[in-house]
Each structure stands twice: as structure tokens, then as C-alpha cells.
Design a protein around this motif. Structure first.
Motif, short mmCIF file in Angstrom:
data_model
loop_
_atom_site.label_atom_id
_atom_site.label_comp_id
_atom_site.label_asym_id
_atom_site.label_seq_id
_atom_site.Cartn_x
_atom_site.Cartn_y
_atom_site.Cartn_z
N GLY A 166 0.87 -1.13 -0.11
CA GLY A 166 0.15 0.02 0.21
C GLY A 166 0.85 1.12 0.02
O GLY A 166 0.36 2.30 0.16
N THR A 167 2.15 1.08 -0.18
CA THR A 167 2.96 2.26 -0.33
C THR A 167 3.27 3.00 -1.58
O THR A 167 3.74 4.18 -1.74
N THR A 168 3.20 2.15 -2.67
CA THR A 168 3.46 2.75 -3.99
C THR A 168 2.29 2.64 -4.97
O THR A 168 1.57 1.55 -5.09
N ASN A 169 2.02 3.66 -5.79
CA ASN A 169 1.12 3.91 -6.49
C ASN A 169 1.62 3.30 -7.82
O ASN A 169 2.51 3.70 -8.58
N ILE A 170 0.79 2.24 -8.42
CA ILE A 170 1.62 1.48 -9.66
C ILE A 170 0.79 1.84 -10.88
O ILE A 170 1.32 1.80 -11.98
N LYS A 171 -0.46 2.46 -10.89
CA LYS A 171 -1.25 2.85 -11.89
C LYS A 171 -2.34 3.48 -11.46
O LYS A 171 -3.15 3.17 -10.40
N ASN A 172 -2.74 4.73 -12.32
CA ASN A 172 -3.81 5.59 -11.83
C ASN A 172 -4.81 5.11 -12.97
O ASN A 172 -4.70 5.01 -14.10
N LEU A 173 -6.20 4.85 -12.48
CA LEU A 173 -7.29 4.71 -13.14
C LEU A 173 -8.14 5.86 -13.55
O LEU A 173 -8.75 6.01 -14.52
N SER A 174 -8.02 6.69 -12.49
CA SER A 174 -9.02 7.96 -12.98
C SER A 174 -8.38 9.26 -12.20
O SER A 174 -7.57 8.92 -11.13
N ASP A 175 -8.34 10.32 -12.55
CA ASP A 175 -7.72 11.54 -12.01
C ASP A 175 -8.42 11.93 -10.64
O ASP A 175 -9.64 11.76 -10.53
N ALA A 176 -7.68 12.73 -9.90
CA ALA A 176 -8.48 13.14 -8.81
C ALA A 176 -8.84 14.46 -9.04
O ALA A 176 -8.83 15.10 -10.12
N GLU A 177 -10.31 14.77 -8.49
CA GLU A 177 -10.82 15.82 -8.49
C GLU A 177 -10.69 16.93 -7.55
O GLU A 177 -10.09 16.65 -6.42
N PRO A 178 -10.75 18.28 -7.90
CA PRO A 178 -10.79 19.31 -6.80
C PRO A 178 -11.65 18.72 -5.69
O PRO A 178 -12.83 18.46 -5.89
N THR A 179 -11.10 19.14 -4.27
CA THR A 179 -11.83 18.77 -3.58
C THR A 179 -13.28 19.52 -3.21
O THR A 179 -13.14 20.71 -3.14
N LYS A 180 -14.40 18.79 -3.04
CA LYS A 180 -15.51 19.66 -2.61
C LYS A 180 -16.10 19.09 -1.32
O LYS A 180 -16.12 17.87 -0.93
N GLU A 181 -16.56 19.90 -0.69
CA GLU A 181 -17.37 19.58 0.80
C GLU A 181 -18.31 18.60 0.55
O GLU A 181 -19.38 18.79 -0.28
N GLU A 182 -18.15 17.50 1.66
CA GLU A 182 -19.05 16.62 1.59
C GLU A 182 -19.52 15.82 0.28
O GLU A 182 -20.45 15.22 0.01
N THR A 183 -18.41 15.92 -0.56
CA THR A 183 -18.68 14.83 -1.82
C THR A 183 -18.08 13.65 -1.43
O THR A 183 -17.16 13.44 -0.89
N ILE A 184 -19.08 12.66 -1.78
CA ILE A 184 -18.53 11.07 -1.82
C ILE A 184 -18.56 10.41 -3.15
O ILE A 184 -19.56 10.55 -3.96
N TYR A 185 -17.51 9.62 -3.35
CA TYR A 185 -17.51 9.07 -4.67
C TYR A 185 -17.63 7.65 -4.45
O TYR A 185 -17.55 6.96 -3.38
N ARG A 186 -18.30 7.19 -5.67
CA ARG A 186 -18.42 5.55 -5.68
C ARG A 186 -17.92 5.09 -6.96
O ARG A 186 -17.94 5.83 -7.90
N MET A 187 -17.35 3.71 -6.93
CA MET A 187 -16.91 2.95 -8.04
C MET A 187 -17.79 1.63 -7.96
O MET A 187 -17.90 1.06 -6.89
N THR A 188 -18.60 1.63 -9.10
CA THR A 188 -19.59 0.36 -9.14
C THR A 188 -19.47 -0.34 -10.58
O THR A 188 -19.31 0.33 -11.52
N ILE A 189 -19.38 -1.62 -10.46
CA ILE A 189 -19.65 -2.45 -11.75
C ILE A 189 -21.17 -2.39 -11.87
O ILE A 189 -21.80 -3.10 -11.11
N HIS A 190 -21.69 -1.92 -13.38
CA HIS A 190 -22.85 -1.76 -13.27
C HIS A 190 -23.65 -3.11 -14.10
O HIS A 190 -22.95 -3.90 -14.67
N VAL A 191 -24.85 -3.01 -14.27
CA VAL A 191 -25.47 -4.22 -14.69
C VAL A 191 -25.11 -4.39 -16.29
O VAL A 191 -25.03 -5.34 -16.92
N ASP A 192 -24.56 -3.26 -16.97
CA ASP A 192 -24.02 -3.46 -18.41
C ASP A 192 -22.62 -3.95 -18.35
O ASP A 192 -21.94 -3.98 -19.49
#
Length: 210
Positions: A166-192
Motif C-alpha cells: 500500500g505504499t506505491t502507486n502503480i497505476k492511475n485509473l482516474s484523476d483526482a478532482e478538486p476537493t468539494k465539501e461533503e462529496t462522496i465518490y463511488r466506483m460500481t460495476i454496473h449491470v451493463d
């Protein structure tokens, strides 16, 4: 519909997902002997967790993690360790764990697509019935980075893979976004069969794969 309503209606974890739907008069209870159960009239209690020791209390954290503690305040079970089709901000998908799509948008039982964090360091998507290298329709290309890599979704929507420690980033899959108060992100595998990073509430898409 306001953002709070959208968040409240977004299911991000399901217990016993292939069991029959829960009736409206069912209740969730932490019993006197430390078990978390679903109670229904004229029916036996249904275990929600397999605990190795009694739980003394439970807490629903702001992160979306539902946690059970023992009498000395140690975590003995948490929903973040048992994902279904989604991980949330600050959650990690460990080597050997899968996310499996739901059957339908309104049916939370097991669907037909799997996102697997393989122990060889490869993050791979398969049809659930054909989980072999030849049937993968998306892969991270990280099998050369060593065993037991991790998938992590940060609090700023940054989805990336870490090495086993857990110490080394080996690949970025999405970029960070500007921090917004009370924003929660989710990553989901969808029905498609596509897995997406979205902003919980607005469901604004940050990235998709597959």
C-alpha cells in the motif's frame, strides 16, 4: 429530487444479496448475545454476519462503512471488507476480492459481470460464467507489478492501484478532482458490465472502464 434524496436511494452494499427480498416489517437487531440478525414476524432470525466473537455495539460511519465492535472497541466486522458491486471513497478492494454486478438496476441479487482484483496484480473484468483470461473484456495490464496489489478509491475520486504494502502507486485509473465539501465518490460495476466512478448524489460520471 434533491441530492440528499438521491444519496438515500443509492444502494451501495447489500447483505445476503441472493436471499428473498426483505419485507417492510423486518427489523435489524443486535442481539443480547452479540449477533447481528434480521428479524421477521413468524420467522427465524437470519444471520447478517459470521462473527468469531460477540459484537457489543455497531456504528454506521460517515464513510458508508457499517462496523461492528467488540467490548474493547476493536473492529470485528465491517461492510467495507465484504463489498458487493461498489466501493466508496477511502475503501480498498483487496487482492482476491471481487465486485459483482447486480442482476438489474432494481434487483440487487448477483448479476453476470465480475471485476476481480486478482492475486497476480491484475485487475480484470469477466462475464461471471467465463472467468478465464481469454474471456476478459478489460484488464489493467498490471500483472507484471507483483502479487497482491490493491485497488483504492480516494476521497477526491482518484481511483488507483497500489502495491501489496500500500505504499506505491502503480497505476492511475482516474484523476483526482478538486476537493468539494461533503462529496462522496463511488466506483460500481454496473449491470451493463462497465465499472464507473461517479459522484454520489449527482451521479456525475468521473470515469468509466470496460
Amino acid at each position: 429530487m434533491d441530492m440528499l434524496s438521491l444519496i438515500l436511494e443509492t444502494v451501495v452494499w447489500t447483505a445476503n444479496r441472493d436471499s428473498a427480498p426483505v419485507p417492510s416489517n423486518a427489523t435489524l437487531a443486535l442481539t443480547s448475545d452479540g449477533r447481528l440478525v434480521l428479524q421477521q414476524p413468524q420467522s427465524q432470525d437470519t444471520e447478517i454476519t459470521n462473527l468469531t466473537q460477540p459484537a457489543s455495539y455497531a456504528s454506521m460511519l460517515d464513510s458508508g462503512n457499517f462496523v461492528l465492535y467488540n467490548y474493547v472497541h476493536n473492529i470485528i466486522w465491517q461492510s467495507f471488507d465484504h463489498p458487493t458491486d461498489t466501493i466508496l471513497s477511502s475503501q480498498i478492494l483487496l487482492a482476491g476480492q471481487d465486485l459483482i454486478s447486480r442482476a438489474l438496476e432494481t434487483d440487487y441479487s448477483t448479476g453476470i459481470f465480475r471485476l476481480s482484483m486478482q492475486r497476480d496484480g491484475h485487475l480484470v473484468q469477466f462475464p461471471i460464467s467465463k472467468s478465464s483470461p481469454s474471456t476478459a473484456y478489460w484488464a489493467s495490464g498490471t500483472y507484471m507489478y507483483g502479487d497482491n496489489c490493491l485497488l483504492h478509491l480516494d476521497g477526491d475520486g482518484h481511483l488507483y492501484m497500489l502495491n501489496a504494502t500500500g505504499t506505491t502507486n502503480i497505476k492511475n485509473l482516474s484523476d483526482a478532482e478538486p476537493t468539494k465539501e461533503e462529496t462522496i465518490y463511488r466506483m460500481t460495476i454496473h449491470v451493463d458490465g462497465i465499472f464507473r466512478v461517479t459522484c454520489l448524489g449527482s451521479e456525475r460520471k468521473v470515469a468509466d472502464f470496460g
